[in-house]
Design an enzyme around this catalytic site. Structure first.
Site, PDB file in Angstrom:
ATOM      1  CG  ASP A 149      -1.925  -1.111   1.213  1.00 20.57           C
ATOM      2  OD1 ASP A 149      -2.290  -1.555   0.105  1.00 20.57           O
ATOM      3  OD2 ASP A 149      -2.333  -1.559   2.296  1.00 20.57           O
ATOM      4  CE  LYS A 150       0.754   8.344  -2.241  1.00 13.44           C
ATOM      5  NZ  LYS A 150      -0.124   9.371  -2.860  1.00 13.44           N
TER       6      LYS A 150
END
Length: 552
Positions: A323-324
């Site tokens: 995930d970012k």
């Protein structure tokens, strides 16, 4: 696969748009069928994994596949990989995957040239190097007209000489390029294109020569970047410059992203990088990450494979995603066989990952879900057999799919802002890889969301702990080497020098000596320790006695 079979598949997808779609083929899988399907998906705004499509393609060169599974997903759900592939990879058969002729050779030529960029004069701006140069004759050009018979598109015509108002001692840059190298610049449009792309540099006056090397030297104070309308005069020098990355992947016209991407391990087949928090793995259209993505940074962080490496990928590709807001270890494939092998390891859950997080509150530890280290190993996660700590199991389905996480607390720290006044540092080992599995298990099952998780922390008082990013890091990974366990790869690995062979402890052999393994780990980001220390000190000053309990 016939056209009618493709249409039948697409109709089923339109009626039932799942995240995974499998189909059984009555005839061998053909490359054009995959292309037809992928083109439809693009037009229909589906996003398919380039990793898995390439994995299928890499097996289509020598032998057909009877069964394939394509994993389809939207940009918001990408953690899982469902892909059935033939059981064994024949590395020798991958030779045909490389394009024949000069294209692959040119990749290695450019990579080797870039690796030795220091031997070339520097161009303008930084990152460009001059690989070839011409000198304008001191007496000017003798004959300007090279196209006498009027052949359209080639050479300099009398009409162009009159129109541009040029003479032997005053020539436009594109015309000079055509006169100096008619093979490389046969037409005016070709010469103008090179100028517009910034590949031409003009050195005013003659070049000087280095007395020791005898090589020409460009004085950057006398250099300008050539434009279409610039004029050159007798004695000037014209340089041809290209962008080089000093050993990184050739052919990248974009500039290096503004963030650093540390490389933890790298060889000619795959690499492990340390993804910083706040950077997306892939740039997505709707979110416009542009150059601020891992995909854009990989060619500038990794070195290209050496000449002779089988089935190279011209641009390295991450095999999975984080995930970012999550930081940590990311696996990257540099060859097609490595991509297929790593993908299969994820599918078969043979890649073991470890995360560390800070939770808001004290997660419960029921006796009925407690397990020993040996039980956790048998369950399928990576734990040291000598570990004497008790572990906890979360076995709760997510999105109607099984999802399992093994975890244990590492430290408790008092905080004035945390739920029940406690922050918990935990170690997490997921057996499955569902969408936001760790974040949802901690928030929904244990009611202790990860600090900084704006999606699952529930808002309210938890908002006071936001603003520092997500406190979740993938800090350990264990896997089988994707190439060194093949017959060819094992022979190559055995012949490596000792320092390269073991890679400072990252590479090891299994206990029975049959498998070359990779064990990579990194320290937690400094923000983890700083945050816990600051919260503990603030509590001591404003709240009372410190409360720290280390389960170890």
């Amino acid at each position: 696969m016939r056209r009618i079979e493709v249409l039948a598949i697409l109709m089923m997808m339109s009626l039932h748009p799942p995240f995974m779609f499998a189909f059984q083929l009555s005839s061998p899988l053909k490359m054009r069928s995959i292309t037809t399907l992928s083109n439809y998906l693009r037009r229909s705004h589906w996003q398919h994994s380039p990793l898995q499509l390439c994995s299928i393609r890499s097996h289509c060169y020598d032998k057909p596949i009877k069964y394939s599974t394509i994993r389809l997903f939207t940009t918001s759900r990408s953690d899982d990989i469902d892909l059935d592939l033939p059981h064994k990879i024949d590395y020798s058969s991958m030779r045909n995957a490389d394009k024949k002729g000069t294209e692959v050779d040119s990749f290695f030529d450019d990579a080797e040239r870039d690796a030795n960029c220091i031997q070339y004069p520097k161009g303008i701006p930084e990152g460009f190097y001059i690989i070839k140069h011409y000198s304008v004759p001191s007496h000017g050009f003798e004959n300007l007209v090279t196209n006498v018979d009027g052949t359209e598109g080639f050479g300099v015509t009398q009409e162009e000489v009159d129109r541009l108002d040029i003479n032997n001692a005053n020539v436009t840059l594109p015309i000079a390029l055509m006169l100096l190298d008619s093979e490389e610049y046969p037409s005016l449009s070709r010469a103008r294109k090179s100028c517009r792309k910034g590949y031409i540099i003009i050195h005013r006056g003659p070049l000087s020569f280095n007395e020791e090397t005898g090589q020409p030297e460009f004085n950057r104070e006398k250099c300008i970047r050539g434009r279409v309308g610039d004029r050159v005069y007798p004695g000037d020098a014209i340089g041809i410059q290209v962008r080089m990355h000093g050993g990184y992947y050739p052919g990248m016209e974009s500039t290096k992203p503004s963030f650093d991407l540390p490389v933890i391990y790298e060889d000619d087949h795959f690499a492990i990088v340390n993804k910083p928090a706040g950077v997306a793995v892939y740039s997505q259209r709707k979110q416009s990450h542009g150059m601020l993505s891992i995909r854009a940074a990989l060619p500038f962080a990794l070195r290209p494979p050496k000449r002779g490496t089988l089935a190279i990928i011209r641009r390295p590709v991450s095999v999975h995603r984080l995930d970012k807001p999550t930081s940590g270890l990311l696996l990257v494939a540099k060859t097609k066989p490595a991509m297929v092998h790593l993908t299969r390891q994820f599918v078969q859950r043979r890649i073991k990952k470890t995360y560390t997080a800070i939770l808001n509150g004290i997660p419960s530890e029921p006796i009925e879900t407690s397990m020993s280290a040996q039980e956790a190993i048998e369950f399928g996660v990576d734990i040291d057999p000598k570990d004497e700590n008790r572990w906890q199991l979360i076995d709760e389905s997510l999105d109607e799919k099984s999802a399992s996480t093994v975890w244990r607390p590492l430290k408790y720290v008092k905080s004035l802002k945390a739920t029940d006044g406690i922050l918990t540092l935990v170690e997490l080992k997921p057996k499955t890889g569902r969408y936001h599995q760790l974040r949802r298990h901690m928030a929904w099952v244990k009611n202790c969301p990860i600090i900084g998780d704006t999606t699952y922390d529930g808002g309210g008082d938890a908002m006071s702990l936001r603003g520092r990013g997500l406190f979740l890091s993938s800090n350990k990974v264990s896997l089988e080497h994707p190439y060194y366990n093949s017959p060819e790869g094992r022979r190559e690995w055995e012949s490596l020098p000792e320092t390269e062979k073991w890679a400072n402890g990252v590479i090891s052999l299994s206990e029975d000596g049959s498998t070359v393994q990779v064990h990579a780990s990194i320290d937690l980001p400094n923000k983890f320790y700083n945050f816990l220390a600051n919260e503990g000190e603030r509590y001591e000053i404003l709240g009372g006695e410190p409360y720290r309990n280390d389960p170890e």
